[in-house]
Design an enzyme around this catalytic site. Sequence first.
Site, PDB file in Angstrom:
ATOM      1  N   HIS A 103     -18.769  -6.151 -56.591  1.00 45.84           N
ATOM      2  CA  HIS A 103     -19.226  -6.270 -55.441  1.00 45.84           C
ATOM      3  C   HIS A 103     -19.825  -4.699 -54.448  1.00 45.84           C
ATOM      4  CE1 HIS A 103     -15.244  -8.700 -55.670  1.00 45.84           C
ATOM      5  NE2 HIS A 103     -15.977  -9.382 -55.408  1.00 45.84           N
TER       6      HIS A 103
ATOM      7  N   GLU B 246     -17.847 -18.086 -53.045  1.00 48.14           N
ATOM      8  CA  GLU B 246     -16.874 -18.795 -53.663  1.00 48.14           C
ATOM      9  C   GLU B 246     -16.764 -19.181 -55.094  1.00 48.14           C
ATOM     10  OE1 GLU B 246     -14.906 -15.995 -54.610  1.00 48.14           O
ATOM     11  OE2 GLU B 246     -15.153 -15.082 -52.766  1.00 48.14           O
TER      12      GLU B 246
HETATM   13 ZN   LIG Z   1     -17.525 -13.364 -55.220  1.00 48.90          ZN
END
Ligand SMILES: [Zn+2]
Length: 898
Positions: free
Chosen positions: A481, A390
């Site tokens: 993703h 992150e």
């Molecule tokens: Zn990510």
Amino acid sequence: MLRPPRSVATATPVAVILSLTAALVTSTPAHAADPPAQVEPRTGTETPALVSGLNEAPVSGDPVTVARHHLRQGRYGITNVNTDLVPLDVVRDGQDETVRFEQRYQGIRVFGANYLVQMTKEGNAHRVTGAGGRFLTELSVSTTPKFPERLALDVALSRTAARTGGEKEALTAVSGGLVVVPTGKGLLAWRVTVTGTDARRQLPLLTDVYVNAGNGAPLFASDRIRTAVESSAEGPLATTGTTVRGATVPINAYQRADGRYELRDRTRWNGTAGEVVTYDAQKRDVSRFQGSLPADTPIVASDTPTFTGATTEIGAVDAHWGANQVYEYYRRLGRDGLDGKGGSMLSVVNVTSSGRPYINAFWDGTKMVYGGGGDQYYSLASALDVVGHEMTHGVVEHTANLVYFGQSGAMNEGIADYFGNAIQSDAEGIDPADPDAGLLGETLCRTGTPRQCALRDLNDGRVAADDYVGSTGRIDSAGVHLNSTIFSGALWDIREKLGARADKVVLKALSEYMTPLDDFSDGRRAVLAAAVRSRLGARDLLTIARAFDAHGIRNGWERRIATDHDVLLRGVTDPYAQPDAAGDRYVVTNSSADQTAPAAVYTGRVRGGKAVQLSEPNEMSSYDAVTDGRSSVWTTYVQREDGWKMQLWSRPLDRSQPQRLIHEGDGDVPNMAVDGDTIAYSVWDSATGGYDLWVKKGDAAPVNMTPQPGIYSRVPTISGGRIAYIKLYLWEGGPRRMVITTRDLATGQETDLPAPPSPPNVIGLVSGPVLTGTSLFWLQDAQQDGLQGIMRADADGGSPVALTPDDATSPRLLDMDATDTAVTYSVYPDLTVISNDTLPKITQIPARGGKAVRVTCNRGEQAQFASGEGGRVIWIDGTAAHVDLATRARPRGACRAA
Ligand SMILES: [Zn+2]
């Protein structure tokens, strides 16, 4: 974003910050037989600033009553002690008692005007010894505001945004009502409390802004928390904390003036930036932490210098330690923090989602936000690879800033995967040969194996042309993703061979070569170039090239993905793009390649050829364009003084005339239709809480077709002088009956089709009506079970028939469009497992019913679609590793299983 972007703020003077703190009276109580009372006057008011040395006879009763009693009968010029003084507090210190009042003027609070009465307690009685403060006797001001409250909120927001360097939309304003500001004869003002984050200082913001209620001028602002956060800290402290998994780790904290300790690391603090701070969301909903940090979010604090127990369980120690690990990792690579300039690193732990554990984590451009886990998961902050992933988004944002859409977005994710895993591997000494070394988030689960638990596996061996999931902007931002491990898998292979030397190369590629719109092939080129610049030998360069080869990443790899469509418009980046078609023309909205431009309306021919921009340049995005093959109608937003308005625009497809404003209003316009010079649209009416159907013919004023409060109407469709729409009959506020209605626009003759044959106590649903030249098509769900059948009737509603059954065998339809030739539909995907097989596909049946055929056999997503002449379909397609507006001359028919 569906929310319209911010417009340029108008220039008005920056708010003047005054200091109008009420003067506190700190008189020393006089003793009996002391010198006589002293009175210190205050200019501009009859009421003295201080009366000291009093020694009144004790009076029994409660302190407030006694204090009021002392002030009554016009003493000190206060004429109405009951209405003009409101008690705020009674302070006790031994026998000393002090009552603090606040002044009211005609019921309105007077800013900063407090008056206090000092007493000593003697048994049940109270002896007044002094009084003083600020009470204004000369106020003379109208208490009726001329400038409306809702505009005052807006002024406060824009002034605060200008002052703190943030975005107005990221702040929240709440009115505190009217106050009288005690200047001259008084000034009526709105007090507005603004919360959010001070963007310049990266600190919580909680400020009161006062706006002149006569003319809207900002008067001054008063920060409520400016001292509490910055000046009370007592100093840094090197200490330890216990992680979720019981390890003791070194952390840097801060001891506050109140003696407590907080997770604030100032070892790299330079006076304005460089803190590592961890906040506790206290289980509040994640939606409150997307954007600015709520001002009342506390920094994680502990009574002891070591952080254990509750701070451990919410993941705060892990987040704080992890942030420092990330910092140190990047420092070893020569980078000073996420922004490369030693900026602060903020984390928020312990958020929830709709009252349940939030099993996710994200970087929002300024801070990290972690879910708190729950019965099945540990806090998301407890996995260092997740923390590293992150926070690496922050590094990407400050380097190549890869656009979060399609292949560039999958590289953004892939680079975060890579560094997240690399940071974890280094800190925890994981052997790269370990088959689980490529797992991301594998330690998050309280039970189960790492492999069962992991979110992704960098060793999943996916190959671009074979395994790319072709979703459109509607799902996962075109696969950011879904496709990340294709790219991160290649990078991880390189690290397995080159070891940590690969980290420097990847960071160099990211910061010195990659650009926002790079695709996988550009990424390969960037990594190889960075390796050469790092003076890696030929053997290592070959290793890198082979890793990309193994994952199918080489120039032109997308061409190996088979498709059976023709491209009408390449690179559709507006995730809300919903094409419409009629005859041989289409309209669709699209943004720029980097998605920063507002979406505009484009038009072209369904048979191919160049698309042209139809809507005139606008700061705001255009949405939901529809067409009858001759002109188009679409919506956009505009900001007016009294708020956002929705506009409806129209323009001929040949651009022979400028665009023309059809409608502007407060209410949402969710759907509209056009046929020749007739435009129909439904508008949300906040007065009745429902939709009305408006029809505008030519230059005539629009007419509300359904003004009755008990009838809501939506989803108009027009063709051949008829209009059809969904009509909802309400009864006592709730729906009673939902039908399709068709109306002859010339005669006004209107026919309700029969309501769906529903079981008792079930309101059957109808949706998506489409009028063609001869027929009316719609979807029906009589059982209200989400499974629909396709219905057809004559244009006037006669002879309704079911083209496909509406029963337990029916599909869950996503969308439907029809012409006199064919009915086209798509089915809701199973989004629990997203793969090319489960993405939505388009199917068609003849308009009079018959066998269903697939329009295209493309393996990826076939999203929003429309049909034009002869039933020809245009759709948004993600198969080819970019998102295109696609078409086929005729349906493909049967598709062989992949
Ligand atoms: Zn990510």
